[in-house]
Design a protein around this motif. Structure first.
Motif, mmCIF file in Angstrom:
data_model
loop_
_atom_site.group_PDB
_atom_site.id
_atom_site.type_symbol
_atom_site.label_atom_id
_atom_site.label_comp_id
_atom_site.label_asym_id
_atom_site.label_seq_id
_atom_site.Cartn_x
_atom_site.Cartn_y
_atom_site.Cartn_z
ATOM 1 N N VAL A 36 0.861 -1.187 0.000
ATOM 2 C CA VAL A 36 0.000 0.000 0.000
ATOM 3 C C VAL A 36 0.893 1.231 0.000
ATOM 4 C CG1 VAL A 36 -1.866 1.239 1.141
ATOM 5 C CG2 VAL A 36 -1.754 -1.259 1.302
ATOM 6 N N ASP A 37 0.922 1.918 -1.131
ATOM 7 C CA ASP A 37 1.743 3.127 -1.231
ATOM 8 C C ASP A 37 0.941 4.325 -0.729
ATOM 9 O OD1 ASP A 37 4.203 4.535 -2.247
ATOM 10 O OD2 ASP A 37 2.623 5.616 -3.321
ATOM 11 N N ASP A 38 1.510 4.984 0.280
ATOM 12 C CA ASP A 38 0.833 6.083 0.960
ATOM 13 C C ASP A 38 1.232 7.434 0.348
ATOM 14 O OD1 ASP A 38 -0.837 7.253 2.826
ATOM 15 O OD2 ASP A 38 0.667 7.252 4.427
ATOM 16 N N LYS A 39 1.133 7.502 -0.979
ATOM 17 C CA LYS A 39 1.452 8.716 -1.744
ATOM 18 C C LYS A 39 2.927 9.106 -1.573
ATOM 19 C CE LYS A 39 -0.653 11.655 -4.555
ATOM 20 N NZ LYS A 39 -1.341 11.228 -5.798
ATOM 21 N N SER A 40 3.815 8.128 -1.799
ATOM 22 C CA SER A 40 5.253 8.393 -1.705
ATOM 23 C C SER A 40 5.672 9.452 -2.716
ATOM 24 C CB SER A 40 6.047 7.112 -1.963
ATOM 25 O OG SER A 40 5.847 6.176 -0.933
ATOM 26 N N THR A 41 6.685 10.226 -2.350
ATOM 27 C CA THR A 41 7.183 11.294 -3.227
ATOM 28 C C THR A 41 8.639 11.085 -3.636
ATOM 29 O OG1 THR A 41 7.813 12.635 -1.298
ATOM 30 C CG2 THR A 41 5.604 12.978 -2.214
#
Length: 308
Positions: A36-41
């Motif tokens: 689950v990618d938590d909006k990585s930047t």
């Protein structure tokens, strides 16, 4: 036993490849992996995708699902979303910078089947400080050896409410999903939320009298100590510090172990807060604002003394 791994991912670009490698190297592969990618930047998700693509043998044998959150919600949100996506009968969470020993899933699988364990706590190795938790030397009276590095916990609530025990740190629990359903990580605060979550699950498991609770030691999970993580974050003001969820979820309870857990978590949280506030002024304000928790520690000390 079908083991599902939930991997919440947020800005772990330097580490996620090594973390995934530790999953791929398991002597018993998981049934599924949910990322689950938590909006990585920082490109973490693309690194994970590339690594999965280059290891297609793994993806042919393991169900892999990638979930991309539309906005950053924090690790608890990612874990809750990931759990809802799992289909295995056993679930474990893995942070995006931690590592599994290559036999963790196989050993855990055998223990949980052969000794009717629905809840298995894993000892952790903090690195680079080279710290091992929990300290067995102070817990022996609460543990029954099964064989090397494996113990049955005789009085689970008494053990986990000890100052020397660590559950929910580095996602160090494997459990049957039936006990986890409808319980969620507290999403508004991302500090000590794992302790609150797993304590609730453990109490549910213990309602079934013939369940045994296990402890697996032997350096099976390596938890990376990363500068800037929640446990090492510095604060400029006292009000920036999120209160540990268990201090609210157990508040007002007359249960002895709930009170003991409040004492354990409260002491660790107070110590953490004082340590990580940047100025003396903010430390003094914090002590004043939470003077009731400091006073309560004396009560919890006597309660722990009577509970030995």
């Amino acid at each position: 036993m079908n083991i599902s791994i939930v991997l919440p991912l947020y800005n772990k670009a330097p580490f996620v490849k090594e973390t995934l490698q530790s999953v791929f190297d398991q002597t018993k592969l998981p049934f599924e992996l949910v990322i689950v990618d938590d909006k990585s930047t920082d490109g973490s998700l693309q690194i994970a995708r590339d690594f999965l693509y280059s290891n297609n043998t793994f993806t042919r044998n393991v169900r892999v699902e990638i979930v991309e959150l539309e906005e950053n919600g924090g690790v608890s949100v990612a874990r809750n979303v990931g759990f809802e996506k799992t289909t295995g009968d056993t679930v474990v969470f893995l942070d995006g910078d931690d590592l599994y020993a290559n036999d963790l899933l196989e050993v855990s699988n055998d223990l949980m089947i052969n000794y009717s364990m629905d809840f298995l706590i894993i000892g952790i190795h903090l690195f680079p400080s080279n710290t091992f938790l929990p300290d067995l030397g102070k817990l022996n009276q609460k543990l029954i050896p099964i064989f090397d590095d494996v113990y049955r916990i005789e009085e689970p609530l008494k053990a986990v409410s000890s100052m020397h025990f660590y559950m929910g740190l580095g996602s160090n629990v494997i459990a049957k999903r039936k006990w986890m359903e409808s319980i969620q990580f507290y999403e508004k605060r991302n500090f000590y939320e794992g302790i609150d979550y797993w304590y609730k699950v453990l109490k549910r498991v213990l309602r079934k009298r013939d369940n045994s609770i296990g402890l697996l030691m032997g350096n099976r999970i390596k938890v990376r100590e990363v500068a800037g993580s929640a446990s090492r974050k510095k604060f400029g003001a006292w009000y920036e510090i999120a209160e540990a969820p268990l201090l609210n979820s157990c508040k007002g309870s007359e249960n002895r172990y709930d009170k003991l857990m409040m004492g354990v978590v409260g002491k660790r949280w107070l110590r953490y807060s004082i340590k990580n506030l940047k100025t003396v002024k903010q430390k003094i304000i914090f002590i004043y604002k939470y003077k009731h928790l400091f006073k309560n520690q004396l009560y919890y000390f006597f309660l722990r003394t009577m509970n030995r």
